[in-house]
Motif scaffolding. Structure first.
Motif, mmCIF file in Angstrom:
data_model
loop_
_atom_site.group_PDB
_atom_site.id
_atom_site.type_symbol
_atom_site.label_atom_id
_atom_site.label_comp_id
_atom_site.label_asym_id
_atom_site.label_seq_id
_atom_site.Cartn_x
_atom_site.Cartn_y
_atom_site.Cartn_z
ATOM 1 N N LYS A 126 -19.834 -19.382 9.703
ATOM 2 C CA LYS A 126 -19.237 -19.708 11.012
ATOM 3 C C LYS A 126 -18.443 -21.005 10.928
ATOM 4 C CE LYS A 126 -22.628 -17.744 14.184
ATOM 5 N NZ LYS A 126 -23.499 -18.013 15.297
ATOM 6 N N GLU A 127 -19.064 -22.032 10.317
ATOM 7 C CA GLU A 127 -18.403 -23.336 10.228
ATOM 8 C C GLU A 127 -17.126 -23.263 9.406
ATOM 9 O OE1 GLU A 127 -22.036 -26.528 10.752
ATOM 10 O OE2 GLU A 127 -21.446 -25.967 8.726
ATOM 11 N N ASP A 128 -17.182 -22.500 8.311
ATOM 12 C CA ASP A 128 -15.992 -22.371 7.464
ATOM 13 C C ASP A 128 -14.865 -21.679 8.219
ATOM 14 O OD1 ASP A 128 -17.284 -23.602 5.482
ATOM 15 O OD2 ASP A 128 -17.502 -21.882 4.150
ATOM 16 N N LEU A 129 -15.205 -20.600 8.917
ATOM 17 C CA LEU A 129 -14.167 -19.863 9.641
ATOM 18 C C LEU A 129 -13.565 -20.739 10.744
ATOM 19 C CD1 LEU A 129 -12.664 -17.166 10.016
ATOM 20 C CD2 LEU A 129 -14.367 -16.565 11.712
ATOM 21 N N LEU A 130 -14.430 -21.498 11.431
ATOM 22 C CA LEU A 130 -13.951 -22.380 12.503
ATOM 23 C C LEU A 130 -12.945 -23.384 11.945
ATOM 24 C CD1 LEU A 130 -14.197 -23.415 15.427
ATOM 25 C CD2 LEU A 130 -16.094 -24.835 14.700
ATOM 26 N N TRP A 131 -13.293 -23.985 10.796
ATOM 27 C CA TRP A 131 -12.382 -24.957 10.184
ATOM 28 C C TRP A 131 -11.075 -24.287 9.743
ATOM 29 C CZ3 TRP A 131 -10.428 -29.429 9.885
ATOM 30 C CH2 TRP A 131 -9.625 -29.782 8.815
ATOM 31 N N ASN A 132 -11.181 -23.084 9.151
ATOM 32 C CA ASN A 132 -9.978 -22.398 8.687
ATOM 33 C C ASN A 132 -9.049 -22.037 9.839
ATOM 34 O OD1 ASN A 132 -10.780 -22.502 6.009
ATOM 35 N ND2 ASN A 132 -11.915 -20.587 6.156
ATOM 36 N N ILE A 133 -9.628 -21.623 10.971
ATOM 37 C CA ILE A 133 -8.802 -21.283 12.132
ATOM 38 C C ILE A 133 -8.112 -22.547 12.653
ATOM 39 C CG2 ILE A 133 -8.880 -20.537 14.551
ATOM 40 C CD1 ILE A 133 -10.950 -18.489 13.815
ATOM 41 N N LYS A 134 -8.868 -23.660 12.720
ATOM 42 C CA LYS A 134 -8.280 -24.913 13.227
ATOM 43 C C LYS A 134 -7.139 -25.367 12.318
ATOM 44 C CE LYS A 134 -12.205 -27.264 13.973
ATOM 45 N NZ LYS A 134 -13.044 -28.405 14.351
ATOM 46 N N MET A 135 -7.366 -25.249 11.011
ATOM 47 C CA MET A 135 -6.345 -25.657 10.037
ATOM 48 C C MET A 135 -5.088 -24.804 10.211
ATOM 49 S SD MET A 135 -6.150 -27.933 7.750
ATOM 50 C CE MET A 135 -4.668 -28.324 6.863
ATOM 51 N N GLU A 136 -5.276 -23.495 10.387
ATOM 52 C CA GLU A 136 -4.137 -22.602 10.557
ATOM 53 C C GLU A 136 -3.351 -22.995 11.815
ATOM 54 O OE1 GLU A 136 -1.498 -19.376 10.785
ATOM 55 O OE2 GLU A 136 -2.814 -19.931 12.439
ATOM 56 N N MET A 137 -4.089 -23.342 12.878
ATOM 57 C CA MET A 137 -3.423 -23.721 14.128
ATOM 58 C C MET A 137 -2.659 -25.028 13.952
ATOM 59 S SD MET A 137 -6.281 -22.624 16.947
ATOM 60 C CE MET A 137 -5.254 -22.646 18.414
ATOM 61 N N LEU A 138 -3.263 -25.996 13.256
ATOM 62 C CA LEU A 138 -2.583 -27.278 13.037
ATOM 63 C C LEU A 138 -1.302 -27.077 12.227
ATOM 64 C CD1 LEU A 138 -5.532 -29.712 12.179
ATOM 65 C CD2 LEU A 138 -4.241 -29.594 14.290
ATOM 66 N N VAL A 139 -1.388 -26.241 11.190
ATOM 67 C CA VAL A 139 -0.210 -25.981 10.350
ATOM 68 C C VAL A 139 0.890 -25.318 11.190
ATOM 69 C CG1 VAL A 139 0.624 -24.601 8.399
ATOM 70 C CG2 VAL A 139 -1.476 -25.912 8.171
ATOM 71 N N THR A 140 0.503 -24.344 12.028
ATOM 72 C CA THR A 140 1.493 -23.655 12.864
ATOM 73 C C THR A 140 2.161 -24.632 13.836
ATOM 74 O OG1 THR A 140 0.079 -21.716 12.740
ATOM 75 C CG2 THR A 140 1.843 -21.635 14.344
ATOM 76 N N VAL A 141 1.349 -25.487 14.483
ATOM 77 C CA VAL A 141 1.909 -26.443 15.444
ATOM 78 C C VAL A 141 2.835 -27.428 14.716
ATOM 79 C CG1 VAL A 141 1.342 -28.336 17.034
ATOM 80 C CG2 VAL A 141 0.004 -26.258 17.070
#
Ligand SMILES: [Zn+2]
Length: 396
Positions: A126-141
């Motif tokens: 769960k923690e890994d997926l949460l971090w990966n989603i946040k990272m993807e969002m930061l990169v997109t923004v």
């Protein structure tokens, strides 16, 4: 980090020799209150505080569930999902064969996010997926706003914890990029920087206190917050590092000096990136894993070929991969793609803790990456007879 960045954004009239290092900066906050009730309303407070006290920085707030929305997908088509194929000989402990089919999900983004995380069994996954989603969002923004750098406020303590935790989770191959101080390799147009890598978390506490900014602090919250040490690998590593640091205050700085020496492998392939964590991964992990995993499936090779052939059959250019999938069960079976081929070792290990529902509700960026890369592979295999191999000639 915002307060420190501010100091580099302006030059006082008396400071003639000082240069303006950072012309402009934006702040991006991702609101996780859908998953963690205790963080509700904190983003409104943060937005208010930052806009009032740091007007020189532009502020963007995004909710975590927006990752399912069109803004965080490349072609805006969010109606593709991954589906786990349950049963059958292919489904061993590790091998999750999935196919992607077209489905119009009627669920709201909030429901999709909750469904995704509620059906993952282990806290580490769960923690890994949460971090990966946040990272993807930061990169997109960052790409949307035309930023060349992303600053991440990892302290020295956090770096040390991440380094040990990621190594134990099987991320050794990409760990120099995951925790690197200046990572300008994993994304062509972006550098990930960690300007606070030399400051201990305790020192940050002191800095905040003496700069009178403790009022702006928002406490981070994760699945293992206030939980026993054995809840997840990250939590356990944190407990381990922090307890040693109490007795031997040089522990964190010793680990961090090692982090500085890490360099990515010379033959790292940046064209193949993991669909979930966006980091490059080693080729032929499947082969390697077969040697270390005990499995009772005898015809693993055969099933691999089967799914490869299935991949070749879906070649609808308009709808992307599998866009033209038929309704009958027979044609759906042919659209099977082995998603493990598009994941790094660590994400492959995590995905075995996902239930079928979680796999089906993975955010669209994962599906897009899988579809794009499987299409690339297919094209490459079609034209490979016409390509000139330059590596052999060089050796000669
Ligand atoms: Zn990965």
């Amino acid at each position: 980090m915002v307060n420190l960045t501010k100091n580099f954004m302006h030059v006082g009239p008396t400071e003639l020799k000082k240069i303006q290092l950072i012309p402009e900066a934006i702040i991006c906050h991702i609101d996780e209150s859908t998953l963690f009730d205790s963080t509700a309303n904190s983003s409104e407070k943060l937005a208010r505080d930052l806009k009032q006290n740091y007007p020189q920085c532009e502020y963007f707030g995004h909710r975590l569930e927006e990752v399912f929305g069109p803004e965080f997908t490349r072609n805006g088509a969010v109606d593709k999902i991954l589906r786990s194929t349950s049963g059958g000989v292919e489904n061993t402990d590790y091998e999750h064969y999935m196919k992607c089919v077209q489905s119009n999900s009627q669920k709201s983004q909030t429901e999709q996010l909750k469904q995704l995380f509620n059906s993952i069994k282990k806290t580490t996954a769960k923690e890994d997926l949460l971090w990966n989603i946040k990272m993807e969002m930061l990169v997109t923004v960052a790409r949307r706003e035309g930023c060349a750098y992303i600053f991440i406020a990892d302290s020295a303590t956090r770096q040390a914890i991440k380094m040990i935790a990621m190594t134990s989770k099987g991320r050794g191959y990409s760990v120099p990029l995951d925790v690197g101080v200046d990572n300008n390799q994993s994304f062509k147009d972006l550098s990930i920087m960690r300007p606070m890598k030399d400051i201990l978390s305790k020192e940050i506490g002191f800095y905040n206190h003496f700069s009178n900014i403790t009022g702006f602090e928002t406490l981070p919250y994760n699945y293992s917050t206030m939980m026993p040490a054995k809840t997840s690998i990250d939590r356990l590593t944190e407990e381990f590092i922090v307890s040693i640091e109490r007795e031997f205050p040089s522990t964190v700085s010793t680990i961090c000096r090692t982090v500085l020496k890490l360099t990515p492998s010379a033959n790292i392939n940046f064209t193949k990136t993991c669909a979930i964590c966006l980091m490059p991964f080693e080729a032929d992990i499947g082969e390697w894993r077969k040697h270390i995993t005990v499995t009772d499936v005898l015809d693993a090779d055969e099933s691999m070929t089967k799914s490869k052939e299935g991949c070749g059959d879906c070649s609808s250019p308009a709808g992307g991969c599998c866009g033209g999938g038929g309704d009958d069960e027979g044609s759906k079976k042919e659209l099977q793609i082995d998603v493990n081929k598009f994941l790094c070792y660590s994400c492959q290990v995590n995905i075995k803790d996902y239930s079928e529902i979680s796999i089906e509700s993975l955010p669209p960026y994962v599906t897009e990456a899988v579809c794009d890369q499987s299409r690339d592979n297919r094209l490459l295999s079609q034209i490979k007879d016409f390509l000139i191999e330059d590596s052999d000639d060089d050796e000669k």
